[in-house]
Design a protein around this motif. Structure first.
Motif, mmCIF file in Angstrom:
data_model
loop_
_atom_site.group_PDB
_atom_site.id
_atom_site.type_symbol
_atom_site.label_atom_id
_atom_site.label_comp_id
_atom_site.label_asym_id
_atom_site.label_seq_id
_atom_site.Cartn_x
_atom_site.Cartn_y
_atom_site.Cartn_z
ATOM 1 N N PHE A 9 26.868 -2.216 5.262
ATOM 2 C CA PHE A 9 26.349 -2.063 3.908
ATOM 3 C C PHE A 9 26.007 -0.601 3.656
ATOM 4 C CE2 PHE A 9 25.525 -6.445 5.021
ATOM 5 C CZ PHE A 9 25.729 -7.149 3.849
ATOM 6 N N GLY A 10 26.019 -0.212 2.385
ATOM 7 C CA GLY A 10 25.665 1.159 2.061
ATOM 8 C C GLY A 10 25.101 1.294 0.667
ATOM 9 N N SER A 11 24.344 2.365 0.482
ATOM 10 C CA SER A 11 23.826 2.742 -0.829
ATOM 11 C C SER A 11 23.989 4.253 -0.931
ATOM 12 C CB SER A 11 22.352 2.349 -0.966
ATOM 13 O OG SER A 11 21.852 2.721 -2.236
ATOM 14 N N PHE A 12 24.612 4.724 -2.018
ATOM 15 C CA PHE A 12 25.003 6.125 -2.078
ATOM 16 C C PHE A 12 24.364 6.851 -3.259
ATOM 17 C CE2 PHE A 12 28.222 3.703 0.132
ATOM 18 C CZ PHE A 12 28.356 4.433 1.299
ATOM 19 N N SER A 13 24.262 8.156 -3.083
ATOM 20 C CA SER A 13 23.613 9.008 -4.068
ATOM 21 C C SER A 13 24.599 10.045 -4.597
ATOM 22 C CB SER A 13 22.408 9.721 -3.435
ATOM 23 O OG SER A 13 21.983 10.807 -4.222
ATOM 24 N N GLU A 14 24.719 10.142 -5.896
ATOM 25 C CA GLU A 14 25.614 11.136 -6.499
ATOM 26 C C GLU A 14 25.222 12.545 -6.092
ATOM 27 O OE1 GLU A 14 28.266 10.575 -8.046
ATOM 28 O OE2 GLU A 14 28.173 8.499 -8.722
ATOM 29 N N GLN A 15 23.922 12.795 -6.005
ATOM 30 C CA GLN A 15 23.449 14.127 -5.658
ATOM 31 C C GLN A 15 23.803 14.481 -4.214
ATOM 32 O OE1 GLN A 15 19.294 14.780 -6.478
ATOM 33 N NE2 GLN A 15 19.272 16.829 -5.573
ATOM 34 N N LEU A 16 23.635 13.521 -3.297
ATOM 35 C CA LEU A 16 23.984 13.773 -1.900
ATOM 36 C C LEU A 16 25.475 14.033 -1.749
ATOM 37 C CD1 LEU A 16 21.813 11.156 0.048
ATOM 38 C CD2 LEU A 16 21.637 13.647 0.158
ATOM 39 N N ILE A 17 26.283 13.262 -2.459
ATOM 40 C CA ILE A 17 27.733 13.460 -2.416
ATOM 41 C C ILE A 17 28.097 14.843 -2.936
ATOM 42 C CG2 ILE A 17 29.937 12.671 -3.365
ATOM 43 C CD1 ILE A 17 28.731 9.836 -3.429
ATOM 44 N N HIS A 18 27.468 15.257 -4.040
ATOM 45 C CA HIS A 18 27.717 16.576 -4.624
ATOM 46 C C HIS A 18 27.303 17.686 -3.665
ATOM 47 C CE1 HIS A 18 28.177 19.643 -7.707
ATOM 48 N NE2 HIS A 18 26.968 20.081 -7.436
ATOM 49 N N GLU A 19 26.261 17.459 -2.868
ATOM 50 C CA GLU A 19 25.767 18.458 -1.930
ATOM 51 C C GLU A 19 26.587 18.502 -0.640
ATOM 52 O OE1 GLU A 19 21.691 17.441 -1.358
ATOM 53 O OE2 GLU A 19 21.056 18.149 -3.342
ATOM 54 N N GLY A 20 27.564 17.598 -0.524
ATOM 55 C CA GLY A 20 28.425 17.612 0.654
ATOM 56 C C GLY A 20 27.906 16.811 1.824
ATOM 57 N N HIS A 21 26.863 16.007 1.587
ATOM 58 C CA HIS A 21 26.318 15.178 2.657
ATOM 59 C C HIS A 21 27.340 14.116 3.055
ATOM 60 C CE1 HIS A 21 24.020 11.757 4.329
ATOM 61 N NE2 HIS A 21 23.227 12.695 4.812
ATOM 62 N N ASN A 22 27.464 13.887 4.368
ATOM 63 C CA ASN A 22 28.378 12.859 4.875
ATOM 64 C C ASN A 22 27.563 11.776 5.572
ATOM 65 O OD1 ASN A 22 30.458 11.363 5.999
ATOM 66 N ND2 ASN A 22 31.518 13.130 6.883
ATOM 67 N N PRO A 23 27.559 10.530 5.090
ATOM 68 C CA PRO A 23 28.514 9.915 4.154
ATOM 69 C C PRO A 23 28.081 9.902 2.696
ATOM 70 C CG PRO A 23 27.195 8.203 5.156
ATOM 71 C CD PRO A 23 26.711 9.514 5.733
ATOM 72 N N GLY A 24 27.054 10.644 2.326
ATOM 73 C CA GLY A 24 26.631 10.676 0.930
ATOM 74 C C GLY A 24 25.633 9.607 0.568
ATOM 75 N N GLY A 25 24.966 9.067 1.574
ATOM 76 C CA GLY A 25 23.982 8.021 1.324
ATOM 77 C C GLY A 25 23.470 7.449 2.626
ATOM 78 N N VAL A 26 23.049 6.194 2.587
ATOM 79 C CA VAL A 26 22.517 5.519 3.779
ATOM 80 C C VAL A 26 23.355 4.274 4.043
ATOM 81 C CG1 VAL A 26 20.176 6.399 3.602
ATOM 82 C CG2 VAL A 26 20.801 4.366 2.305
ATOM 83 N N THR A 27 23.519 3.942 5.311
ATOM 84 C CA THR A 27 24.312 2.773 5.688
ATOM 85 C C THR A 27 23.588 1.977 6.766
ATOM 86 O OG1 THR A 27 25.540 3.986 7.390
ATOM 87 C CG2 THR A 27 26.490 3.934 5.181
ATOM 88 N N VAL A 28 23.947 0.711 6.883
ATOM 89 C CA VAL A 28 23.395 -0.137 7.935
ATOM 90 C C VAL A 28 24.429 -1.201 8.288
ATOM 91 C CG1 VAL A 28 22.270 -1.757 6.339
ATOM 92 C CG2 VAL A 28 21.388 -1.499 8.666
#
Length: 293
Positions: free
Chosen positions: A113-132
């Motif tokens: 499962f995952g929940s993602f953030s537009e801001q994290l994705i824009h900042e280049g964070h991998n994977p751009g959110g949190v997963t479990v």
């Protein structure tokens, strides 16, 4: 009472057409893949079958037979995922907004499962959110260590050596007595096998990307797949191979695939820099290489 754990193989890719798959008595046809092979065998026996599938160009994952019949449904574990992902997001990214939770994919043993953030994705964070990852049998949270033990590990070496992939594979084969099969494809990849270890050597397809991220322009790409069935032996063998290639002239980087790529080591101008030096095998590799450099 027999407490022996029985195992199955989750087949992801069928062996190549010229491979004698009849030797494995495979019951499913290519159109049914991915699928379980409906095995109920001890770990050692299943590991032998998995290696034969791999030698034939196929791919399978060794899993407990119980996972053929999950005890929990997707809807039942969604609430568990919701609790853990909200907790992760608030703890690690308290000022960020996140999208609705979704099931990213279903693996044979867990749902991711995952929940993602537009801001994290824009900042280049991998994977751009949190997963479990939540287990299909008892609902426990899968740790990275558990995934490594069950699914195996994969490492990548990107190097600037002038040696050809033929020269490298010949050296590896002669040095360590590996069996070899050349796979004809667009990358002209060479695959080497040993119990619990699969090594793929090819010319590099994306040197500019590696240069942008790590500052070297590689010519060759080597992947190391360490399967759980032979983890200890395979890891030791991988160390010998890495020392051999790092001892060649040229620069290189060693990466671990953990969903995102983690830089473990970098060799620049003859000097080896370690970025994850708290693991015994990495220290052993550095020690062996220092004896040669």
């Amino acid at each position: 009472m027999n407490d022996l754990i029985m195992y199955d193989i989750y087949l992801i890719k069928f062996p190549e057409s010229d491979y004698e798959s009849s030797d494995l008595d495979l019951q499913c046809k290519p159109e049914n893949i991915p699928c379980f092979l409906e095995l109920n065998m001890p770990a050692e026996a299943v590991a032998d079958i998995e290696e034969m599938i791999s030698l034939g160009g196929g791919k399978g994952i060794i899993v407990k037979s119980d996972y053929r019949s999950p005890k929990l449904s997707l809807s039942e574990v969604f609430s568990i995922a919701n609790i853990h992902l909200n907790r992760q997001a608030k703890k690690n990214f308290p000022s960020y907004s996140f999208r609705a939770i979704q099931c990213i994919r279903s693996e044979p043993m867990y749902w991711l499962f995952g929940s993602f953030s537009e801001q994290l994705i824009h900042e280049g964070h991998n994977p751009g959110g949190v997963t479990v990852a939540i287990d299909k049998l008892d609902g426990h949270i899968w740790t990275e260590e558990e995934k490594k033990l069950v699914l195996g590990e994969e490492f990548f070496f990107e190097g600037t050596t002038e040696k050809s992939i033929e020269e490298i594979s010949t050296s590896f084969t002669r040095q360590l007595g590996l069996s070899r099969e050349k796979i004809q494809n667009h990358r002209n990849e060479i695959q080497l096998y040993h119990k619990g270890l699969k090594v793929c050597i090819s010319q590099h397809n994306y040197p500019k990307l590696i240069f942008k991220q790590y500052g070297i322009t590689p010519r060759i790409h080597i992947s190391f797949r360490v399967n759980p069935s032979g983890n200890k032996v395979a890891r030791s063998l991988m160390i010998e191979l890495l020392v051999s290639i790092l001892d060649c002239p040229g620069d290189g980087i060693l990466l671990r695939d953990k969903g995102c790529l983690i830089l473990l080591a970098k060799k620049i101008s003859g000097k080896l820099l370690l970025f994850e030096n708290n693991e015994a095998w990495i220290k052993a590799m550095a020690s062996k290489l220092s004896e040669r450099i």
